[in-house]
Design a protein around this motif. Structure first.
Motif, PDB file in Angstrom:
ATOM      1  N   UNK A  35       0.818  -1.222   0.000  1.00 46.23           N
ATOM      2  CA  UNK A  35       0.000   0.000   0.000  1.00 46.23           C
ATOM      3  C   UNK A  35       0.851   1.271   0.000  1.00 46.23           C
ATOM      4  N   UNK A  36       1.774   1.253  -0.931  1.00 42.02           N
ATOM      5  CA  UNK A  36       2.647   2.414  -1.124  1.00 42.02           C
ATOM      6  C   UNK A  36       2.999   2.438  -2.607  1.00 42.02           C
ATOM      7  N   UNK A 167      -8.548  -2.395 -12.337  1.00 43.59           N
ATOM      8  CA  UNK A 167      -9.153  -2.389 -10.996  1.00 43.59           C
ATOM      9  C   UNK A 167     -10.386  -3.293 -10.915  1.00 43.59           C
ATOM     10  N   UNK A 168     -11.101  -3.396 -12.045  1.00 45.75           N
ATOM     11  CA  UNK A 168     -12.348  -4.184 -12.062  1.00 45.75           C
ATOM     12  C   UNK A 168     -12.099  -5.636 -11.664  1.00 45.75           C
ATOM     13  N   UNK A 169     -10.869  -6.084 -11.819  1.00 40.56           N
ATOM     14  CA  UNK A 169     -10.541  -7.473 -11.452  1.00 40.56           C
ATOM     15  C   UNK A 169     -10.152  -7.610  -9.983  1.00 40.56           C
ATOM     16  N   UNK A 170     -10.283  -6.506  -9.260  1.00 41.53           N
ATOM     17  CA  UNK A 170      -9.960  -6.473  -7.824  1.00 41.53           C
ATOM     18  C   UNK A 170      -8.547  -6.986  -7.534  1.00 41.53           C
ATOM     19  N   UNK A 171      -7.565  -6.362  -8.153  1.00 38.01           N
ATOM     20  CA  UNK A 171      -6.182  -6.807  -7.913  1.00 38.01           C
ATOM     21  C   UNK A 171      -5.683  -6.340  -6.554  1.00 38.01           C
ATOM     22  N   UNK A 172      -4.530  -6.856  -6.173  1.00 33.88           N
ATOM     23  CA  UNK A 172      -3.858  -6.394  -4.952  1.00 33.88           C
ATOM     24  C   UNK A 172      -2.707  -5.460  -5.313  1.00 33.88           C
ATOM     25  N   UNK A 173      -2.167  -5.686  -6.512  1.00 37.80           N
ATOM     26  CA  UNK A 173      -0.984  -4.931  -6.942  1.00 37.80           C
ATOM     27  C   UNK A 173      -1.277  -4.350  -8.330  1.00 37.80           C
ATOM     28  N   UNK A 174      -0.834  -3.111  -8.538  1.00 36.27           N
ATOM     29  CA  UNK A 174      -0.948  -2.511  -9.874  1.00 36.27           C
ATOM     30  C   UNK A 174       0.456  -2.164 -10.373  1.00 36.27           C
ATOM     31  N   UNK A 175       0.773  -2.658 -11.560  1.00 30.55           N
ATOM     32  CA  UNK A 175       2.055  -2.344 -12.194  1.00 30.55           C
ATOM     33  C   UNK A 175       1.767  -1.329 -13.291  1.00 30.55           C
ATOM     34  N   UNK A 198      -5.119   5.694  -5.162  1.00 27.72           N
ATOM     35  CA  UNK A 198      -5.227   4.229  -5.245  1.00 27.72           C
ATOM     36  C   UNK A 198      -4.277   3.501  -4.283  1.00 27.72           C
ATOM     37  N   UNK A 199      -3.211   4.150  -3.885  1.00 23.33           N
ATOM     38  CA  UNK A 199      -2.257   3.428  -3.018  1.00 23.33           C
ATOM     39  C   UNK A 199      -2.842   3.105  -1.649  1.00 23.33           C
ATOM     40  N   UNK A 200      -3.976   3.781  -1.319  1.00 27.05           N
ATOM     41  CA  UNK A 200      -4.636   3.434  -0.051  1.00 27.05           C
ATOM     42  C   UNK A 200      -5.104   1.983  -0.096  1.00 27.05           C
ATOM     43  N   UNK A 201      -5.402   1.506  -1.299  1.00 22.95           N
ATOM     44  CA  UNK A 201      -5.932   0.138  -1.429  1.00 22.95           C
ATOM     45  C   UNK A 201      -4.970  -0.845  -2.077  1.00 22.95           C
ATOM     46  N   UNK A 202      -4.063  -0.320  -2.904  1.00 20.99           N
ATOM     47  CA  UNK A 202      -3.235  -1.228  -3.690  1.00 20.99           C
ATOM     48  C   UNK A 202      -1.753  -0.950  -3.468  1.00 20.99           C
ATOM     49  N   UNK A 203      -0.964  -1.989  -3.728  1.00 20.78           N
ATOM     50  CA  UNK A 203       0.482  -1.810  -3.790  1.00 20.78           C
ATOM     51  C   UNK A 203       0.773  -1.391  -5.228  1.00 20.78           C
ATOM     52  N   UNK A 204       1.443  -0.271  -5.397  1.00 22.88           N
ATOM     53  CA  UNK A 204       1.629   0.271  -6.749  1.00 22.88           C
ATOM     54  C   UNK A 204       3.126   0.329  -7.089  1.00 22.88           C
ATOM     55  N   UNK A 205       3.445  -0.160  -8.282  1.00 21.93           N
ATOM     56  CA  UNK A 205       4.833  -0.092  -8.749  1.00 21.93           C
ATOM     57  C   UNK A 205       4.794   0.600 -10.106  1.00 21.93           C
ATOM     58  N   UNK A 217       5.254  11.593  -6.521  1.00 22.47           N
ATOM     59  CA  UNK A 217       4.201  10.631  -6.178  1.00 22.47           C
ATOM     60  C   UNK A 217       4.668   9.403  -5.396  1.00 22.47           C
ATOM     61  N   UNK A 218       5.960   9.076  -5.454  1.00 28.37           N
ATOM     62  CA  UNK A 218       6.321   7.775  -4.883  1.00 28.37           C
ATOM     63  C   UNK A 218       6.755   7.878  -3.427  1.00 28.37           C
ATOM     64  N   UNK A 219       6.510   6.800  -2.707  1.00 33.18           N
ATOM     65  CA  UNK A 219       6.969   6.695  -1.321  1.00 33.18           C
ATOM     66  C   UNK A 219       8.365   6.081  -1.280  1.00 33.18           C
ATOM     67  N   UNK A 220       8.608   5.181  -2.221  1.00 36.47           N
ATOM     68  CA  UNK A 220       9.899   4.478  -2.285  1.00 36.47           C
ATOM     69  C   UNK A 220      10.411   4.553  -3.713  1.00 36.47           C
ATOM     70  N   UNK A 221      11.716   4.540  -3.839  1.00 35.55           N
ATOM     71  CA  UNK A 221      12.319   4.598  -5.172  1.00 35.55           C
ATOM     72  C   UNK A 221      13.409   3.544  -5.285  1.00 35.55           C
TER      73      UNK A 221
END
Ligand code: ADP
Length: 256
Positions: A35-36, A167-175, A198-205, A217-221
């Motif tokens: 979630x970041x 998102x419609x597939x209810x993923x956990x991670x978005x690339x 979206x990062x409140x709900x998903x892990x985003x890369x 926008x990023x928390x980690x790099x």
């Protein structure tokens, strides 16, 4: 000093990728914080997209692409025989650089994945479509023309539609592979705001060549250079006190 979170639903261990006899990325070890937003940055050709595509087995279809090492999603190694890549991509969705909606209606673009995965009832599909479009910050712009062609939307709207489709597939991670690089500044800003929401709900890369964007926008790099992961940490630290001189040089704009 910002400490890295220890929990991670997605991680890479010793990942090396070669196209034929050419190494594209080497021995990548990385735990993606949940979630970041993690940004993958580095000069063109350093292996960012190759690595990103490994994370949901998008490279499977490239015949001469060889991957070694382990990628764990939850407690499963994604290349294990019991893992179905189609099912995996439901959990780990992907959005590409160029918006690529299907030549179908806006509604069908979003409903396509869930329908394919067995959702049959119209009411249920309607709900999924509305929720996904709302989460992708597109609902208000399209709610009165759901049955118009997705191709009639602007580039920025098409990209948000592609995010809604994932998102419609209810993923956990978005690339996301350079999701805003084909868009104008206003659409870019909308995509950036959307990712932060979206990062409140998903892990985003996200792969980006735009360092300002990574910093915004990023928390980690993670900084990649010539197929190696040189440095990974909290974005604020990577951008202010990089530990490696190659990271410092890239951030200073000395090469790119
Ligand atoms: P980046 O995303 O950092 O620009 P890429 O992952 O696209 O880097 O590319 C890393 C290296 O792998 C480059 O040398 C590129 O030419 C090579 N490469 C990428 N895709 C393929 C492919 N399908 N076949 C062969 N080589 C590839």
């Amino acid at each position: 000093m910002v400490f890295l979170p220890t929990h991670s639903i997605l991680s890479a261990e010793g990942v090396t990728v070669a196209y034929g006899d050419k190494l594209a990325v080497q021995n990548i070890n990385l735990k993606f914080p949940d979630q970041a937003i993690t940004a993958l940055i580095g000069p063109s050709g350093c292996g960012k997209s190759t690595f990103l595509r490994c994370l949901n087995r998008m490279n499977d279809s490239i015949a001469h692409c060889q991957i070694t090492g382990k990628i764990h999603y939850r407690d499963i190694e994604i290349h294990s025989p019991e893992v179905n890549a189609f099912e995996l991509r439901k959990q780990i969705g992907m959005v590409f650089q160029k918006p690529n909606p299907f030549a179908k209606s806006i509604y069908k673009n979003v409903a396509y994945g869930p329908a394919h995965h067995g959702v049959k009832k119209k009411k249920e599909l309607d709900e999924i479509v509305e929720t996904a479009l709302r989460k992708a910050a597109l609902w208000d712009e399209v709610k009165d023309k759901l049955h118009s062609s997705a191709l009639s939307l602007s580039g920025g709207q098409q990209q948000r539609l592609c995010i809604a489709r994932a998102i419609a597939l209810k993923p956990q991670v978005l690339l996301l592979d350079e999701p805003a690089s084909a868009l104008d500044p206003i659409s870019t800003r909308k995509i950036e705001e959307l990712m932060c929401e979206l990062k409140k709900e998903y892990t985003i890369i996200v792969v980006t060549h735009n360092m300002q964007q990574a910093a915004r926008i990023s928390d980690y790099t993670a900084f990649f250079y010539m197929g190696n992961l040189v440095e990974f940490g909290a974005t604020e630290e990577i951008f202010t006190t990089p530990q490696d001189e190659r990271t410092a040089g890239y951030i200073a704009g000395n090469f790119g």
